[in-house]
Design a protein around this motif. Structure first.
Motif, mmCIF file in Angstrom:
data_model
loop_
_atom_site.group_PDB
_atom_site.id
_atom_site.type_symbol
_atom_site.label_atom_id
_atom_site.label_comp_id
_atom_site.label_asym_id
_atom_site.label_seq_id
_atom_site.Cartn_x
_atom_site.Cartn_y
_atom_site.Cartn_z
ATOM 1 N N LEU A 237 0.802 -1.132 0.014
ATOM 2 C CA LEU A 237 -0.013 -0.078 -0.050
ATOM 3 C C LEU A 237 0.887 1.114 0.210
ATOM 4 O O LEU A 237 0.107 2.391 -0.335
ATOM 5 N N TYR A 238 2.159 1.243 0.186
ATOM 6 C CA TYR A 238 2.963 2.401 0.295
ATOM 7 C C TYR A 238 4.206 2.466 -0.554
ATOM 8 O O TYR A 238 4.692 1.200 -0.681
ATOM 9 N N ASP A 239 4.736 3.462 -0.499
ATOM 10 C CA ASP A 239 6.010 3.556 -1.582
ATOM 11 C C ASP A 239 7.190 3.087 -0.750
ATOM 12 O O ASP A 239 8.111 2.439 -1.297
ATOM 13 N N GLU A 240 7.071 3.302 0.464
ATOM 14 C CA GLU A 240 8.328 2.698 1.448
ATOM 15 C C GLU A 240 7.858 1.646 2.075
ATOM 16 O O GLU A 240 6.468 1.260 1.987
ATOM 17 N N ASP A 241 8.472 0.575 2.926
ATOM 18 C CA ASP A 241 8.001 -0.414 3.529
ATOM 19 C C ASP A 241 7.980 -0.265 4.997
ATOM 20 O O ASP A 241 8.889 -0.354 5.647
ATOM 21 N N PRO A 242 6.756 0.428 5.635
ATOM 22 C CA PRO A 242 6.949 0.898 6.754
ATOM 23 C C PRO A 242 6.840 -0.294 8.052
ATOM 24 O O PRO A 242 7.009 -0.304 8.912
ATOM 25 N N LEU A 243 6.362 -1.788 7.474
ATOM 26 C CA LEU A 243 6.037 -2.752 7.914
ATOM 27 C C LEU A 243 7.109 -3.780 8.082
ATOM 28 O O LEU A 243 7.397 -4.243 6.993
ATOM 29 N N VAL A 244 7.886 -3.681 9.225
ATOM 30 C CA VAL A 244 9.216 -4.505 9.185
ATOM 31 C C VAL A 244 9.109 -5.326 10.507
ATOM 32 O O VAL A 244 9.395 -4.913 11.524
ATOM 33 N N GLY A 263 11.350 -4.836 13.630
ATOM 34 C CA GLY A 263 12.612 -5.169 12.829
ATOM 35 C C GLY A 263 13.129 -3.994 11.882
ATOM 36 O O GLY A 263 14.360 -4.255 11.303
ATOM 37 N N ALA A 264 12.622 -2.891 12.135
ATOM 38 C CA ALA A 264 13.393 -1.876 11.265
ATOM 39 C C ALA A 264 14.590 -1.293 12.065
ATOM 40 O O ALA A 264 14.371 -0.784 13.038
ATOM 41 N N GLN A 265 15.591 -1.458 11.099
ATOM 42 C CA GLN A 265 16.974 -0.845 11.786
ATOM 43 C C GLN A 265 17.156 0.736 11.441
ATOM 44 O O GLN A 265 17.707 1.526 12.028
ATOM 45 N N LYS A 266 16.618 0.870 10.496
ATOM 46 C CA LYS A 266 16.413 2.512 9.946
ATOM 47 C C LYS A 266 15.150 2.855 9.629
ATOM 48 O O LYS A 266 14.214 1.988 9.323
ATOM 49 N N GLY A 267 14.989 4.168 9.392
ATOM 50 C CA GLY A 267 13.626 4.681 8.983
ATOM 51 C C GLY A 267 12.486 4.709 10.122
ATOM 52 O O GLY A 267 12.929 4.783 11.353
ATOM 53 N N ILE A 268 11.336 4.239 9.825
ATOM 54 C CA ILE A 268 10.271 4.311 10.535
ATOM 55 C C ILE A 268 10.267 3.058 11.540
ATOM 56 O O ILE A 268 10.527 1.932 11.340
ATOM 57 N N LYS A 269 10.151 3.492 12.940
ATOM 58 C CA LYS A 269 10.096 2.757 13.912
ATOM 59 C C LYS A 269 8.537 2.209 14.526
ATOM 60 O O LYS A 269 8.312 1.327 14.874
ATOM 61 N N ILE A 270 7.836 3.327 14.496
ATOM 62 C CA ILE A 270 6.392 3.232 14.878
ATOM 63 C C ILE A 270 5.734 4.266 14.110
ATOM 64 O O ILE A 270 6.373 5.362 13.550
ATOM 65 N N PHE A 271 4.442 3.902 13.649
ATOM 66 C CA PHE A 271 3.760 4.721 12.742
ATOM 67 C C PHE A 271 2.340 4.675 12.815
ATOM 68 O O PHE A 271 1.900 3.432 13.444
ATOM 69 N N GLU A 272 1.347 5.552 12.674
ATOM 70 C CA GLU A 272 -0.019 5.556 12.649
ATOM 71 C C GLU A 272 -0.802 5.730 11.461
ATOM 72 O O GLU A 272 -0.391 6.556 10.515
ATOM 73 N N VAL A 273 -1.714 4.949 11.058
ATOM 74 C CA VAL A 273 -2.388 4.814 10.066
ATOM 75 C C VAL A 273 -4.016 5.131 10.475
ATOM 76 O O VAL A 273 -4.232 4.902 11.380
ATOM 77 N N ASP A 274 -4.528 6.019 9.535
ATOM 78 C CA ASP A 274 -6.064 6.169 9.779
ATOM 79 C C ASP A 274 -6.779 5.217 9.305
ATOM 80 O O ASP A 274 -6.344 4.105 8.664
ATOM 81 N N SER A 275 -8.229 5.242 9.332
ATOM 82 C CA SER A 275 -9.251 4.007 9.030
ATOM 83 C C SER A 275 -8.865 3.707 7.483
ATOM 84 O O SER A 275 -9.302 2.655 7.042
ATOM 85 N N ASN A 276 -8.486 4.794 6.993
ATOM 86 C CA ASN A 276 -8.396 4.708 5.361
ATOM 87 C C ASN A 276 -6.960 4.335 4.936
ATOM 88 O O ASN A 276 -6.622 4.414 3.826
ATOM 89 N N LYS A 277 -6.095 4.068 5.962
ATOM 90 C CA LYS A 277 -4.675 3.399 5.983
ATOM 91 C C LYS A 277 -3.679 4.314 5.322
ATOM 92 O O LYS A 277 -2.726 3.977 4.974
ATOM 93 N N ASN A 285 13.285 7.189 15.780
ATOM 94 C CA ASN A 285 14.438 6.973 16.784
ATOM 95 C C ASN A 285 14.521 5.493 17.468
ATOM 96 O O ASN A 285 15.034 4.647 16.615
ATOM 97 N N PHE A 286 14.235 5.327 18.463
ATOM 98 C CA PHE A 286 14.287 3.989 19.116
ATOM 99 C C PHE A 286 13.296 2.903 18.728
ATOM 100 O O PHE A 286 12.375 2.898 18.473
ATOM 101 N N ARG A 287 13.961 1.752 18.345
ATOM 102 C CA ARG A 287 13.078 0.610 17.972
ATOM 103 C C ARG A 287 12.213 0.120 19.038
ATOM 104 O O ARG A 287 12.497 0.302 20.390
ATOM 105 N N ALA A 288 10.936 -0.238 18.796
ATOM 106 C CA ALA A 288 9.927 -0.551 19.714
ATOM 107 C C ALA A 288 9.531 -2.170 19.664
ATOM 108 O O ALA A 288 9.129 -2.378 18.514
ATOM 109 N N HIS A 289 9.553 -2.674 20.737
ATOM 110 C CA HIS A 289 8.800 -4.036 20.824
ATOM 111 C C HIS A 289 7.474 -4.032 21.068
ATOM 112 O O HIS A 289 6.521 -4.464 20.457
#
Length: 307
Positions: A237-244, A263-277, A285-289
């Motif tokens: 759905l996205y130009d980059e791959d936010p889901l790692v 699993g993201a070593q670089k770029g987006i670590k946490i992100f938010e999507v609306d109901s329309n994705k 910054n920091f990776r999140a489990h």
């Protein structure tokens, strides 16, 4: 006269149909403060990205800021509760060397729910003194201790919702350990078990649906009561791959969904999507489990103590 007529025509159009330039709205920037349980840092990040509270112990797996302002954190070997003075007022340690703790959730009755992976995997509930007052046996379908289970949650009906990675299943357990419902996640249309759509976080939503992150499958899905997928996001759905390797997830009161790409070593670590994705917020910054969104644009999320 010609100019005047043209002006009147433009004005009329703008009155009847909102003029393009006038109808543009600047979407306000979203800012969050949040708790992170991650491999590099475990603590609270402010809306400007600053560290507000640091546990000084990385590698946490689960955790929450409680309504009383205390901090509950689960590491693989120990669960701790810190008061506002940063004093440890509750500690529960694993009882076997090979065991792994994976979940810590404060329940409405004051007990704390913890998952124990091991030779006899189970959920325990401990009281305020750290004593086990309830034990629920689990069936993860594997002897691989690290891959038995992750983010379990207790439901309002008293049952427990438990994701089992290598079983490719989210199971609902009664307090006696009886399994009353199973959602399988080895979907053929995603590539079957080879796609490693392991369930990691499973959250029962207010509408009765279940939100599930599918780790190596790099998907997040919402299931209805029959286990049918009614909402999904994936990297196509996205130009980059936010889901790692998505692990933690949270559905916000406004309907948006926040996801941790563990699993993201670089770029987006946490992100938010609306109901329309649409992606409406990111943190790099920091990776999140696991994580917990605490505020949005200065306003506390319902159920959190921060003001």
């Amino acid at each position: 006269m010609k100019i005047n007529t043209t002006f009147k025509l433009v004005l009329a159009i703008c009155l009847i149909v909102p003029c393009f330039l006038w109808s543009q709205k600047t979407v306000p920037e979203i800012t969050h403060s949040f708790f992170i349980a991650g491999p590099q840092f475990t603590g609270i990040i402010g809306e400007a990205g600053e560290v507000i509270w640091d546990s000084k112990k990385a590698g946490a797996r689960d955790g929450y800021i409680l309504k009383n302002g205390h901090v509950l954190i689960c590491w693989g070997d120990e669960v701790r509760e810190y008061n506002r003075k940063k004093e440890v007022i509750l500690s529960y340690k694993k009882t076997e060397e090979s065991m792994e703790l994976g979940t810590a959730v404060r329940l409405s009755n004051g007990n704390t729910m913890i998952t124990e992976s091991g030779y006899k995997p189970r959920i325990v509930e401990i009281n305020k003194k750290g004593k086990v007052v309830k034990s629920i046996p689990l069936k993860p379908e594997t002897d691989n201790i690290h891959m038995q289970t992750r983010m379990a949650r207790k439901l309002k009906n008293g049952n427990y919702l438990v994701p089992h990675l290598l079983a490719f299943a989210v199971k609902e357990y009664q307090p006696d350990g009886t399994i009353v419902k199973t959602f399988s996640t080895d979907y053929e249309k995603f590539g079957g078990r080879k796609a490693e759509t392991w369930p990691f976080t499973a959250i029962r939503l207010k509408n009765g649906n279940t939100l599930v992150t599918l780790t190596h499958g790099n998907r997040v899905i919402e299931l209805n009561s029959k286990g049918q997928i009614i909402w999904e996001i994936n990297n196509a759905l996205y130009d980059e791959d936010p889901l790692v390797d998505p692990c933690g997830a949270q559905r916000l009161p406004n309907g948006n969904t926040v996801i941790a790409s563990y699993g993201a070593q670089k770029g987006i670590k946490i992100f938010e999507v609306d109901s329309n994705k649409n992606i409406v917020w990111t943190y790099n910054n920091f990776r999140a489990h696991h994580f917990q969104i605490l505020t949005t644009n200065g306003k506390p999320i319902k159920g959190t103590p921060l003001k």
